[in-house]
Design an enzyme around this catalytic site. Structure first.
Site, PDB file in Angstrom:
ATOM      1  CG  ASN A 152      -2.525  -0.157   0.927  1.00 61.09           C
ATOM      2  OD1 ASN A 152      -2.699  -0.285  -0.314  1.00 61.09           O
ATOM      3  ND2 ASN A 152      -3.208  -0.575   1.946  1.00 61.09           N
ATOM      4  N   GLY A 199      -5.582  -4.543 -10.197  1.00 60.53           N
ATOM      5  CA  GLY A 199      -6.539  -3.689 -10.549  1.00 60.53           C
ATOM      6  C   GLY A 199      -7.950  -4.158 -11.572  1.00 60.53           C
ATOM      7  N   GLY A 213      -9.948   1.870  -2.100  1.00 63.32           N
ATOM      8  CA  GLY A 213     -10.516   0.798  -1.143  1.00 63.32           C
ATOM      9  C   GLY A 213     -10.680  -0.287  -1.777  1.00 63.32           C
ATOM     10  N   GLY A 235      -8.686  -2.399  -3.275  1.00 65.26           N
ATOM     11  CA  GLY A 235      -7.685  -3.318  -2.693  1.00 65.26           C
ATOM     12  C   GLY A 235      -7.751  -3.877  -1.475  1.00 65.26           C
ATOM     13  CG  ASP A 236      -7.765  -1.144   1.747  1.00 65.23           C
ATOM     14  OD1 ASP A 236      -6.312  -1.628   1.495  1.00 65.23           O
ATOM     15  OD2 ASP A 236      -7.690  -0.023   1.971  1.00 65.23           O
TER      16      ASP A 236
END
Length: 310
Positions: A164, A226, A253, A255-256
């Site tokens: 991140n 992505g 958010g 990816g989280d």
């Protein structure tokens, strides 16, 4: 039921109601956010437990964050209210200057969350977790926050880390140095990253080549791609989970959502491959709305999505 403990800053997000440069945006929508908070909510949404170690200000935004996360089922007993600093905020600019991309404008320097420190890390609480998770954001916001992560990782039964990298928080050289330092000190059970971050940390954006190096530091590597999906690497194996084409409102958010859902379902007994497939769906649904946590799906929601898109 597995328990995750995360360490990181809880933020208040102001998301532009209309696309374009923020100078021309007049209305914003408020959300609770922050990478580790997002992971927590995703983990809980899939039927497990999560607690977050953090600090918020003694202000309305801090109370908002605590009450929202408590309402989502997150254990906030280790969130300290700091009288000396405010809750951090950020603004999201959408679809400008690049369509389908978002840009974050931070107002978090000197925030309560950045004052996270080793003294906030309760040894018994951390040792009681099945997994401890943090990110490159937390080790970037302050030296004391980084020291808190090191203390927690030293106590942890197992460890998860999402690179991140946010270049508004530190330089590429600083990010590379600090992340490699952490990887050399702690062997990770889960390392979650993406090709942009691997380019910064390793000088390598090819996912397979980057993963070959990263597997020296982690048992399981997830490479986020992505809209293309994600790739899983473990025990010499590779598994690709494809992405989906959906309307994009805000990618912050996503990816989280993927990472937190993946971890939670794996701890619920899913295979790594199936957990990743479901995590990709969670990330996909997340980009369709403003806000990081409101569209986090249940298992049933993911299964319904997959029936339609399979």
């Amino acid at each position: 039921m597995a328990k995750l403990v995360t360490l990181g800053e809880i933020l208040i997000q102001f998301n532009a109601m209309s696309p374009g440069p923020l100078r021309h945006v007049n209305y914003f929508e408020k959300h609770v956010a922050g990478s580790e908070a997002n992971y927590c909510v995703a983990f809980v949404r899939q039927g497990n437990e999560c607690g977050i170690i953090s600090r918020v200000g003694n202000d309305e935004f801090g109370y908002n964050a605590i009450e929202w996360l408590r309402g989502k089922g997150v254990d906030v007993s280790k969130v300290r209210i700091d009288d000396s600093a405010p809750t951090g905020i950020f603004f999201v600019q959408r679809h400008y200057p690049v369509p389908y991309k978002s840009d974050s404008v931070y107002y978090r320097k000197g925030s309560a969350g950045s004052r996270l420190s080793p003294e906030d890390v309760d040894e018994k609480y951390v040792k009681g977790a099945d997994l401890v998770h943090s990110s490159g954001i937390t080790i970037a916001i302050s030296d004391t926050a980084k020291e808190a992560v090191y203390k927690a990782f030293d106590l942890a039964k197992s460890r998860s880390f999402d690179t991140n990298i946010r270049l508004k928080l530190w330089s590429p050289d600083k990010a590379r140095h600090e992340i490699m330092k952490l990887l050399n000190q702690f062997h990770l059970n889960f390392l979650i990253t993406d090709t942009d971050d691997s380019k910064i940390v390793l000088g390598e954006s090819d996912p397979d080549k980057a993963a070959r190096v990263l597997q020296n530091y982690a048992d399981i590597v997830v490479m986020k791609m992505g809209s293309k999906g994600a790739i899983l690497y473990y025990e010499g194996k590779k598994y690709y989970s494809h992405g989906y084409t959906v309307p994009v409102e805000d990618v912050v958010g996503a990816g989280d959502a993927l990472g937190g859902t993946f971890l939670s379902l794996y701890f619920r007994g899913f295979t790594l491959e199936r957990a990743l497939d479901y995590g990709v769906v969670a990330g996909t649904l997340n980009v369709m709305i403003r806000g990081d946590q409101e569209n986090l799906p249940s298992i049933e929601d993911i299964q319904r999505f997959l029936r339609e898109f399979s």
